[in-house]
Design an enzyme around this catalytic site. Sequence first.
Site, mmCIF file in Angstrom:
data_model
loop_
_atom_site.group_PDB
_atom_site.id
_atom_site.type_symbol
_atom_site.label_atom_id
_atom_site.label_comp_id
_atom_site.label_asym_id
_atom_site.label_seq_id
_atom_site.Cartn_x
_atom_site.Cartn_y
_atom_site.Cartn_z
ATOM 1 N N HIS A 121 -62.520 0.527 42.593
ATOM 2 C CA HIS A 121 -61.679 0.399 41.408
ATOM 3 C C HIS A 121 -62.350 -0.576 40.435
ATOM 4 O O HIS A 121 -62.490 -1.760 40.753
ATOM 5 C CB HIS A 121 -60.287 -0.109 41.788
ATOM 6 C CG HIS A 121 -59.498 0.869 42.588
ATOM 7 N ND1 HIS A 121 -58.843 1.940 42.024
ATOM 8 C CD2 HIS A 121 -59.258 0.954 43.927
ATOM 9 C CE1 HIS A 121 -58.244 2.638 42.961
ATOM 10 N NE2 HIS A 121 -58.482 2.073 44.127
ATOM 11 N N LEU A 389 -57.720 33.301 64.800
ATOM 12 C CA LEU A 389 -56.932 33.485 63.583
ATOM 13 C C LEU A 389 -57.687 34.283 62.532
ATOM 14 O O LEU A 389 -57.086 34.858 61.631
ATOM 15 C CB LEU A 389 -56.541 32.118 62.998
ATOM 16 C CG LEU A 389 -55.664 31.227 63.888
ATOM 17 C CD1 LEU A 389 -55.513 29.849 63.258
ATOM 18 C CD2 LEU A 389 -54.301 31.871 64.109
ATOM 19 N N GLY A 390 -59.007 34.277 62.621
ATOM 20 C CA GLY A 390 -59.816 34.987 61.640
ATOM 21 C C GLY A 390 -61.180 34.337 61.533
ATOM 22 O O GLY A 390 -61.542 33.469 62.332
ATOM 23 N N PHE A 394 -67.691 29.806 57.080
ATOM 24 C CA PHE A 394 -68.419 28.913 57.981
ATOM 25 C C PHE A 394 -68.479 29.430 59.409
ATOM 26 O O PHE A 394 -69.336 29.041 60.174
ATOM 27 C CB PHE A 394 -67.757 27.534 58.000
ATOM 28 C CG PHE A 394 -67.769 26.848 56.667
ATOM 29 C CD1 PHE A 394 -68.958 26.432 56.103
ATOM 30 C CD2 PHE A 394 -66.600 26.622 55.983
ATOM 31 C CE1 PHE A 394 -68.982 25.800 54.880
ATOM 32 C CE2 PHE A 394 -66.612 25.991 54.750
ATOM 33 C CZ PHE A 394 -67.801 25.582 54.193
ATOM 34 N N VAL A 397 -62.230 30.881 63.102
ATOM 35 C CA VAL A 397 -61.108 29.931 63.084
ATOM 36 C C VAL A 397 -60.141 30.335 64.192
ATOM 37 O O VAL A 397 -59.745 31.501 64.286
ATOM 38 C CB VAL A 397 -60.372 29.935 61.730
ATOM 39 C CG1 VAL A 397 -59.283 28.866 61.716
ATOM 40 C CG2 VAL A 397 -61.348 29.717 60.583
ATOM 41 N N LYS A 411 -61.995 25.189 63.412
ATOM 42 C CA LYS A 411 -63.065 25.981 62.800
ATOM 43 C C LYS A 411 -64.361 25.678 63.537
ATOM 44 O O LYS A 411 -64.801 24.524 63.579
ATOM 45 C CB LYS A 411 -63.222 25.623 61.321
ATOM 46 C CG LYS A 411 -61.996 25.917 60.473
ATOM 47 C CD LYS A 411 -62.258 25.564 59.009
ATOM 48 C CE LYS A 411 -61.019 25.813 58.176
ATOM 49 N NZ LYS A 411 -61.230 25.529 56.749
ATOM 50 N N ASP A 502 -63.750 25.366 44.473
ATOM 51 C CA ASP A 502 -63.522 26.769 44.860
ATOM 52 C C ASP A 502 -62.024 27.020 45.030
ATOM 53 O O ASP A 502 -61.586 27.605 46.009
ATOM 54 C CB ASP A 502 -64.286 27.082 46.155
ATOM 55 C CG ASP A 502 -64.369 28.591 46.420
ATOM 56 O OD1 ASP A 502 -64.063 29.371 45.505
ATOM 57 O OD2 ASP A 502 -64.742 28.978 47.539
#
Length: 644
Positions: A121, A389-390, A394, A397, A411, A502
């Site tokens: 700061h 999950l999919g 990267f 998951v 992940k 993104d």
Amino acid sequence: MSGELLLEETLIKRSQQKKRTSPLNYKERLFVLTKTRLTYYDGRPEKKFKRGSIELSRIRCVEIVKNGGGSIPCNYKYPFQVVYDTNTLYVFAPSQNSRSLWVQSLKEEIKDNTVVFMKFHPQLWQEGVWLCCRQAEKQALGCEEYNLFGDITRKPLPPIPGEENKRRPPPDPPLSEEYEDEDADEDDDNNDEEVVVALYNFPGAEPHDLSLVKGDEYVILDKCDVNWYKARNMYGEEGYIPSNYITEKTSGNLEQYVWYSKQVNRNKAEELLRTQDKEGSFIVRDSSTPGAYTVSLYAKSLAGEGSAAIKHYHIKEIEGSPKQFYLAEKHLFNSIPELIEYHKHNAAGLVARLRYPVGKQDKSAPSTAGFSYEKWEINPSELTFMKELGSGQFGQVKLGKWRAQHKVAIKAIREGAMYEEDFIEEAKIMMKLSHPKLVQLYGVCSQQKPIYIVTEFMEHGCLLNFLRQRRGSFNLESLLSISLDVCEGMEHLEVNGFIHRDLAARNCLVNDALVVKVSDFGMTRYVLDDQYTSSSGAKFPVKWSPPEVFNFCKYSSKSDVWSYGVLMWEVFTEGRMPFEKNPNHQVVMLVSQGQRLYRPKLATPALYDIMQLCWHERPEERPSFSHLCTMLSDTLEEDILPPT
């Protein structure tokens, strides 16, 4: 040698203002810098008292302070700061040369410290707020990048003219028995204890944690960082607790009451009340106007309406001493709890009595920033894998559990998919970003291959699929509520100097309470170029990117604002692809020529105006996320009713 004298000078020290109400004062102190410590003394000629001492290894930042707070109320006008542990020591030098010499010398000594900040700061902490970024949390992440070495040449500064030979040996030991502990600050009153109430149960995960019992009181001993405090319970046991599981015990703090729900907007309040389906069900929540409150009340039968209805009432204030509150003008109260208690027994102008508080009884505890204080490395043997999950950019998951109790998403990072070492360092900082509208990073497993990233589990998966699978079932309020959730998460990133890069519906997730949270913020920086392709096949997401990104790769919070406008468009089209008929090279040409996405059928002209504000050609003309949150909240609250 370790005790080698480096600098010695009389400077002015400011009290640390550990409490917002404590008065600031400024005192002359003799400062002595050696190779291992910064020490300051009450330098009276007849006797020297040691007032404080800081090991250099504990220092996290040394930097000049920009004077953003107006006039400096002491004789020396050149402030610098020494941040160590969770404290900030402000020191005022008599000249610019003196300050430069102290700052450069200290930076040289701490350059190899492992605890150095990435951001700091640049202005003072004063009266409960950072003057630079107006954040009201003392341990909030800094807002300006910290340069460990000062100027890039790192040449030693010239001596102060006329003072080349002024260095003196350090004061002779032994010092007076009256010296203070090195962490103490003689200017602060440490007798006032801060008492808090637990909002949720917290079973301590590690031996250094302190378990919390909902409703019990605790004393705060140390605010270690923005997410974790050290506390003591009624039995004298001490340990670390998550700061978002507690609330201050004061008469004006509504969080301790079961009827108050802080993170509930108008649309979510209506959903909760309809689910309860009881005459007189109610919630007290924050209004869109900062510092104001709204009562949302469910009535099953209203004359002329023929069905259940939900009414929203502002709690009005009358300024004075004391301040008074009312829902119906003839019934004034000195506090909001008194007002609620009265209307539990008397409708007095409302459509029904306030009979059943809704909200906190079944409210699940929020995510914590990591499973424990400073625990970011997770032992993979403590993870149980349950189902896939999919897969993302990267790697895979999976749903799992940590220590067989906390549901998490895991992940597994595909080898060669990212700059792993850089990401692991950044992950330690990303874990400190904790907000109800951000997917929480719990930690990483970095001591093996593949690396695992462990995050909060979101039951309904990505927002894009959620919108597409339920297309046709959304009303205007629910789509607006989704947009506001994302905007609030992005506002927190903006305040803390994080750029997403993104932002899109595919990178937001939905939990079982239908709260939408922003995920994968900042991750694209660590993706290897030959691996990362967006869903459109480009090296970066062209259809979500502003001109300064696809022309110059220039990212900022304002480029995130552009992407947010596209995300709003995705929400109000229930998951359609932006510029679906145009390939990327055409999109670049069209946007550069000033063309923008059309207004979705489900978006009002006012909401489309907000999207278009996000798509200004010039970044500086786009609104901040804070401004966007205000506009969206005002739209949600636009038909708040006066008392009848």
